[in-house]
Design a protein around this motif. Structure first.
Motif, PDB file in Angstrom:
ATOM      1  N   SER A 195       0.831  -1.251   0.113  1.00 27.30           N
ATOM      2  CA  SER A 195      -0.194  -0.024   0.044  1.00 27.30           C
ATOM      3  C   SER A 195       0.896   1.217   0.005  1.00 27.30           C
ATOM      4  O   SER A 195       2.090   1.255   0.294  1.00 27.30           O
ATOM      5  CB  SER A 195      -0.932   0.142   1.203  1.00 27.30           C
ATOM      6  N   GLY A 196       0.396   2.349  -0.336  1.00 27.03           N
ATOM      7  CA  GLY A 196       0.971   3.847  -0.050  1.00 27.03           C
ATOM      8  C   GLY A 196       1.259   4.302  -1.600  1.00 27.03           C
ATOM      9  O   GLY A 196       1.789   5.374  -1.695  1.00 27.03           O
ATOM     10  N   GLY A 197       1.032   3.614  -2.536  1.00 24.74           N
ATOM     11  CA  GLY A 197       1.281   4.265  -3.805  1.00 24.74           C
ATOM     12  C   GLY A 197       0.336   5.259  -4.204  1.00 24.74           C
ATOM     13  O   GLY A 197      -0.483   5.792  -3.413  1.00 24.74           O
ATOM     14  N   GLY A 198       0.701   5.871  -5.426  1.00 23.37           N
ATOM     15  CA  GLY A 198      -0.172   7.172  -5.756  1.00 23.37           C
ATOM     16  C   GLY A 198       0.553   7.760  -6.766  1.00 23.37           C
ATOM     17  O   GLY A 198       1.386   7.444  -7.417  1.00 23.37           O
ATOM     18  N   SER A 199       0.165   9.204  -7.187  1.00 25.01           N
ATOM     19  CA  SER A 199       1.018  10.052  -8.126  1.00 25.01           C
ATOM     20  C   SER A 199       1.963  10.831  -7.508  1.00 25.01           C
ATOM     21  O   SER A 199       1.563  11.576  -6.537  1.00 25.01           O
ATOM     22  CB  SER A 199       0.006  10.601  -8.736  1.00 25.01           C
ATOM     23  N   VAL A 200       2.973  10.977  -7.986  1.00 30.05           N
ATOM     24  CA  VAL A 200       3.890  12.063  -7.542  1.00 30.05           C
ATOM     25  C   VAL A 200       4.780  12.717  -8.536  1.00 30.05           C
ATOM     26  O   VAL A 200       4.920  12.229  -9.712  1.00 30.05           O
ATOM     27  CB  VAL A 200       4.804  11.214  -6.378  1.00 30.05           C
ATOM     28  N   GLN A 201       5.174  13.764  -8.306  1.00 29.39           N
ATOM     29  CA  GLN A 201       5.956  14.476  -9.360  1.00 29.39           C
ATOM     30  C   GLN A 201       7.485  14.062  -9.285  1.00 29.39           C
ATOM     31  O   GLN A 201       8.000  13.484  -8.272  1.00 29.39           O
ATOM     32  CB  GLN A 201       5.882  16.090  -9.130  1.00 29.39           C
ATOM     33  N   THR A 202       8.173  14.245 -10.442  1.00 31.32           N
ATOM     34  CA  THR A 202       9.609  14.130 -10.456  1.00 31.32           C
ATOM     35  C   THR A 202      10.258  14.705  -9.451  1.00 31.32           C
ATOM     36  O   THR A 202       9.986  15.947  -9.022  1.00 31.32           O
ATOM     37  CB  THR A 202      10.266  14.262 -11.946  1.00 31.32           C
TER      38      THR A 202
END
Length: 126
Positions: free
Chosen positions: A6-13
């Motif tokens: 768990s803990g995934g998601g969207s993140v910027q470079t």
């Protein structure tokens, strides 16, 4: 035993994200645990592994110096702290057990891992 990432998601470079891996069915405090990932159209690849007591770790060259694997056996949880994320880190991340690490040491061979759970998606945008 069934593992759950768990803990995934969207993140910027350049950003950071921490994934967690928990187990149901039994504790995994006596097992080595690995993180692996799979991007669309690519084979599953090794990311990092940690031995049963957290005193030994092993990283893929592509993430060494950016990712940190750790564990808290009292919480039955293994973590993957991901820093300085790049678009090429985009993938579904899985955790799994390596029952042979006791005798053979930590490995980067995906086929050595078992009890794969559902993964968690990490998307790094530029």
């Amino acid at each position: 035993v069934q593992l759950q990432a768990s803990g995934g998601g969207s993140v910027q470079t350049g950003g950071s994200r921490t994934l967690s891996c928990t187990a149901s069915g039994r504790t995994f405090g006596s097992d080595a645990v690995g993180w692996l990932r799979q991007a669309p159209g690519k084979e599953r690849e090794f990311v990092a592994a940690i031995n049963f007591n957290g005193q030994s770790t092993f990283y893929a060259s592509s993430v060494k110096g950016r990712f940190i694997i750790s564990r808290e056996n009292v919480k039955n949880t293994v973590y993957l702290q991901m820093n300085s994320l790049k678009p090429e880190d985009t993938a579904t991340y899985y955790c799994a057990l390596d029952p042979n690490a006791w005798s053979q040491g930590l490995t980067n061979m995906p086929e050595r891992y078992r009890d794969w759970g559902q993964g968690t998606q990490v998307t790094v945008s530029s």
